[in-house]
Scaffold this motif. Sequence first.
Motif, PDB file in Angstrom:
ATOM      1  N   ALA A  66       0.839  -1.206   0.000  1.00  0.00           N
ATOM      2  CA  ALA A  66       0.000   0.000   0.000  1.00  0.00           C
ATOM      3  C   ALA A  66       0.874   1.255   0.000  1.00  0.00           C
ATOM      4  N   THR A  67       0.769   2.028  -1.067  1.00  0.00           N
ATOM      5  CA  THR A  67       1.500   3.298  -1.157  1.00  0.00           C
ATOM      6  C   THR A  67       0.528   4.468  -1.302  1.00  0.00           C
ATOM      7  N   VAL A  68      -0.763   4.129  -1.418  1.00  0.00           N
ATOM      8  CA  VAL A  68      -1.784   5.169  -1.633  1.00  0.00           C
ATOM      9  C   VAL A  68      -3.012   4.844  -0.779  1.00  0.00           C
ATOM     10  N   ALA A  69      -3.914   5.792  -0.696  1.00  0.00           N
ATOM     11  CA  ALA A  69      -5.171   5.578   0.031  1.00  0.00           C
ATOM     12  C   ALA A  69      -5.944   4.446  -0.620  1.00  0.00           C
ATOM     13  N   LEU A  70      -6.753   3.766   0.169  1.00  0.00           N
ATOM     14  CA  LEU A  70      -7.586   2.685  -0.374  1.00  0.00           C
ATOM     15  C   LEU A  70      -8.443   3.217  -1.514  1.00  0.00           C
ATOM     16  N   ASP A  71      -8.680   2.358  -2.484  1.00  0.00           N
ATOM     17  CA  ASP A  71      -9.532   2.668  -3.641  1.00  0.00           C
ATOM     18  C   ASP A  71      -8.896   3.592  -4.672  1.00  0.00           C
ATOM     19  N   THR A  72      -7.649   3.978  -4.465  1.00  0.00           N
ATOM     20  CA  THR A  72      -7.003   4.820  -5.482  1.00  0.00           C
ATOM     21  C   THR A  72      -6.776   3.985  -6.737  1.00  0.00           C
ATOM     22  N   ALA A  73      -7.274   4.474  -7.859  1.00  0.00           N
ATOM     23  CA  ALA A  73      -7.105   3.734  -9.107  1.00  0.00           C
ATOM     24  C   ALA A  73      -5.714   3.988  -9.675  1.00  0.00           C
ATOM     25  N   ALA A  74      -5.128   2.939 -10.232  1.00  0.00           N
ATOM     26  CA  ALA A  74      -3.852   3.134 -10.932  1.00  0.00           C
ATOM     27  C   ALA A  74      -4.117   3.960 -12.190  1.00  0.00           C
ATOM     28  N   HIS A  75      -3.098   4.579 -12.705  1.00  0.00           N
ATOM     29  CA  HIS A  75      -3.180   5.385 -13.929  1.00  0.00           C
ATOM     30  C   HIS A  75      -4.173   6.540 -13.760  1.00  0.00           C
ATOM     31  N   SER A  76      -4.160   7.133 -12.589  1.00  0.00           N
ATOM     32  CA  SER A  76      -5.069   8.252 -12.335  1.00  0.00           C
ATOM     33  C   SER A  76      -4.279   9.423 -11.742  1.00  0.00           C
ATOM     34  N   TRP A  77      -4.861  10.636 -11.833  1.00  0.00           N
ATOM     35  CA  TRP A  77      -4.181  11.803 -11.227  1.00  0.00           C
ATOM     36  C   TRP A  77      -4.100  11.639  -9.715  1.00  0.00           C
ATOM     37  N   GLN A  78      -5.078  10.900  -9.150  1.00  0.00           N
ATOM     38  CA  GLN A  78      -5.066  10.679  -7.699  1.00  0.00           C
ATOM     39  C   GLN A  78      -3.815   9.892  -7.278  1.00  0.00           C
ATOM     40  N   GLN A  79      -3.443   8.926  -8.111  1.00  0.00           N
ATOM     41  CA  GLN A  79      -2.233   8.134  -7.815  1.00  0.00           C
ATOM     42  C   GLN A  79      -0.997   9.033  -7.905  1.00  0.00           C
ATOM     43  N   VAL A  80      -0.953   9.871  -8.937  1.00  0.00           N
ATOM     44  CA  VAL A  80       0.204  10.766  -9.096  1.00  0.00           C
ATOM     45  C   VAL A  80       0.321  11.679  -7.874  1.00  0.00           C
ATOM     46  N   ALA A  81      -0.823  12.216  -7.449  1.00  0.00           N
ATOM     47  CA  ALA A  81      -0.826  13.175  -6.331  1.00  0.00           C
ATOM     48  C   ALA A  81      -0.200  12.584  -5.078  1.00  0.00           C
ATOM     49  N   GLN A  82      -0.344  11.294  -4.881  1.00  0.00           N
ATOM     50  CA  GLN A  82       0.126  10.662  -3.634  1.00  0.00           C
ATOM     51  C   GLN A  82       1.539  10.077  -3.731  1.00  0.00           C
ATOM     52  N   GLY A  83       2.165  10.229  -4.909  1.00  0.00           N
ATOM     53  CA  GLY A  83       3.436   9.535  -5.175  1.00  0.00           C
ATOM     54  C   GLY A  83       4.616   9.960  -4.324  1.00  0.00           C
ATOM     55  N   LYS A  84       4.515  11.181  -3.727  1.00  0.00           N
ATOM     56  CA  LYS A  84       5.635  11.648  -2.888  1.00  0.00           C
ATOM     57  C   LYS A  84       5.253  11.686  -1.413  1.00  0.00           C
ATOM     58  N   SER A  85       4.095  11.163  -1.082  1.00  0.00           N
ATOM     59  CA  SER A  85       3.609  11.273   0.298  1.00  0.00           C
ATOM     60  C   SER A  85       4.387  10.349   1.230  1.00  0.00           C
ATOM     61  N   SER A  86       4.263  10.602   2.514  1.00  0.00           N
ATOM     62  CA  SER A  86       4.938   9.726   3.488  1.00  0.00           C
ATOM     63  C   SER A  86       4.308   8.330   3.464  1.00  0.00           C
ATOM     64  N   ILE A  87       3.035   8.247   3.049  1.00  0.00           N
ATOM     65  CA  ILE A  87       2.390   6.928   2.921  1.00  0.00           C
ATOM     66  C   ILE A  87       3.074   6.140   1.796  1.00  0.00           C
ATOM     67  N   ALA A  88       3.344   6.817   0.688  1.00  0.00           N
ATOM     68  CA  ALA A  88       4.045   6.164  -0.436  1.00  0.00           C
ATOM     69  C   ALA A  88       5.430   5.699   0.007  1.00  0.00           C
ATOM     70  N   HIS A  89       6.110   6.572   0.762  1.00  0.00           N
ATOM     71  CA  HIS A  89       7.458   6.214   1.229  1.00  0.00           C
ATOM     72  C   HIS A  89       7.426   4.983   2.135  1.00  0.00           C
ATOM     73  N   LYS A  90       6.454   4.973   3.037  1.00  0.00           N
ATOM     74  CA  LYS A  90       6.387   3.854   3.988  1.00  0.00           C
ATOM     75  C   LYS A  90       6.098   2.532   3.276  1.00  0.00           C
ATOM     76  N   GLY A  91       5.167   2.566   2.328  1.00  0.00           N
ATOM     77  CA  GLY A  91       4.826   1.347   1.583  1.00  0.00           C
ATOM     78  C   GLY A  91       6.012   0.838   0.781  1.00  0.00           C
ATOM     79  N   MET A  92       6.720   1.785   0.199  1.00  0.00           N
ATOM     80  CA  MET A  92       7.887   1.452  -0.629  1.00  0.00           C
ATOM     81  C   MET A  92       8.994   0.807   0.214  1.00  0.00           C
ATOM     82  N   LEU A  93       9.226   1.355   1.393  1.00  0.00           N
ATOM     83  CA  LEU A  93      10.282   0.813   2.267  1.00  0.00           C
ATOM     84  C   LEU A  93       9.876  -0.565   2.797  1.00  0.00           C
TER      85      LEU A  93
END
Length: 497
Positions: A400-427
């Motif tokens: 999980a790098t984004v909020a639940l229900d975030t669709a891939a290939h969407s502006w919503q996904q792009v918006a969250q790409g640098k968030s601390s949630i994205a960082h935590k999921g990635m690590l």
Amino acid sequence: MDKWKAVQEVDRQADMFCRISDEIWEHPELRFEEYVSAQILKTALEELGFELSDHLAGLETAFCGRYGSGHPVIGILGEFDALSNLSQKADCTEPSPLVPSGNGHGCGHNNLGAGSLAAAAAIKKYLEESKNPGTVIYFGCPGEEGGGGKTVMARQGIFEELDCALTWHPNDINNVWTGSSLANVQVHYYFKGIAAHAAACPHLGRSALDGLTLMNTGVQFLREHIIPEARIHYSVLNTGSVSPNVVQAETEALYLIRAPKSEQVKELYQRVCDIAEGAALMTGTTVSYYIEKGYAEIVPNHTLARCLYDNMEQIPLPTYTEEEKAYARAMRAVNPRYVKLSERLKGVLGEKGGALGVPHDGEDVSEFLFPYTPSDRALSGSSDVGDVSYICPVSQIVAATVALDTAAHSWQQVAQGKSSIAHKGMLYAGKVLAAAAIDLFENPELLRKAKTEQKNRLGDRSYLPLKELCEQADKKTGKQADKQDREPVAISGSGAS
Ligand SMILES: [Zn+2]
Ligand SMILES: [Zn+2]
């Protein structure tokens, strides 16, 4: 060396991996033009002490970093390409491009590339300190979204030395991907007719637009008579011209044909080609076609999947601050779908599964690990990871790098790409891949089992890129796959995944 000590390397260097992910997000580049993104990863690999090889398989933005010697050789796959027209300001809850018509990381490949790098760094630490034989190779794989970098690399033998490969993908849940994916081919159909004044002498014209329209209509009728798992979608790249008073002389469509197995895609491709030929015959035009690329389906490997999942259970999932939870709530609110986790689980696992999700229904960012439910089912997307899975055992997790229900290939996904949630999921993903790889280094029997499973699943199938499989079939039937008489319209970032 203690496995968990090596895995801690991900946390120790977390700042660097997050910075790399953010820098790639800030330079969204399309397939095979990921020069800046590739350079960011290559520089990091060198700084981390990996031996770098560049321009793999003749691709300018394909590279790898290697550490260690001898077998087992474990590959960690990284991606870093973006999508066109998805530019979006970070953390913004309404569509707001950073660059008008610009690119954006709508599939989270900035996280993917950096998270896989984190895994490779921790595995290197393990090899360094344990002095055990073995090699880790980080593969920088370009063009997943629309060019199939891994397909080209697989064809050129880049993955031949691997005993297995591991990877992951950003998502809105935490799970291991045990199943397959849809194989696909992407094909250009080009109709050629004769231009004429549409009122003064239409009888002298032959309409390429009519040909294309009849082809598209024919494929609509075909859809009733194909296996339900198959998908055929298309876009029109050239309608001829904007002038209705001209009989259109040239048109072009791009088709994406998908099915669970490569053989099924090949058969469907041939049926679509028959329809195109029929449409040309009906309109007195000619049609030529050209396969741009093809992806094989993923060959599942439950041995590796189980190993990954065991580590997902052992490594604590990220936890979130109230601020992060509020962020996820705001992001989830602007997504088109909203499904309770329990409902989602019920859909996949039935009533019992649904009950597991109930305690997590209040979450907007997933703090839940999906139960392990091995399946060979093909998910509805495609990935060039499939081509690698024909060559060596491969498995992957989603984190999980984004909020639940975030669709891939969407502006919503792009918006969250640098968030601390994205960082935590990635690590988290980086740690899981590293821990699983260390298990595989330490347990040769596990790796042998994974290889046997892959061999059994493949049976007598050997690797041939799907594009070539279709072209071979065309030659046998005397069809015109190589009748390409022009370069197809360039379509930057068109998705095949
Ligand atoms: Zn994608
Ligand atoms: Zn992706």
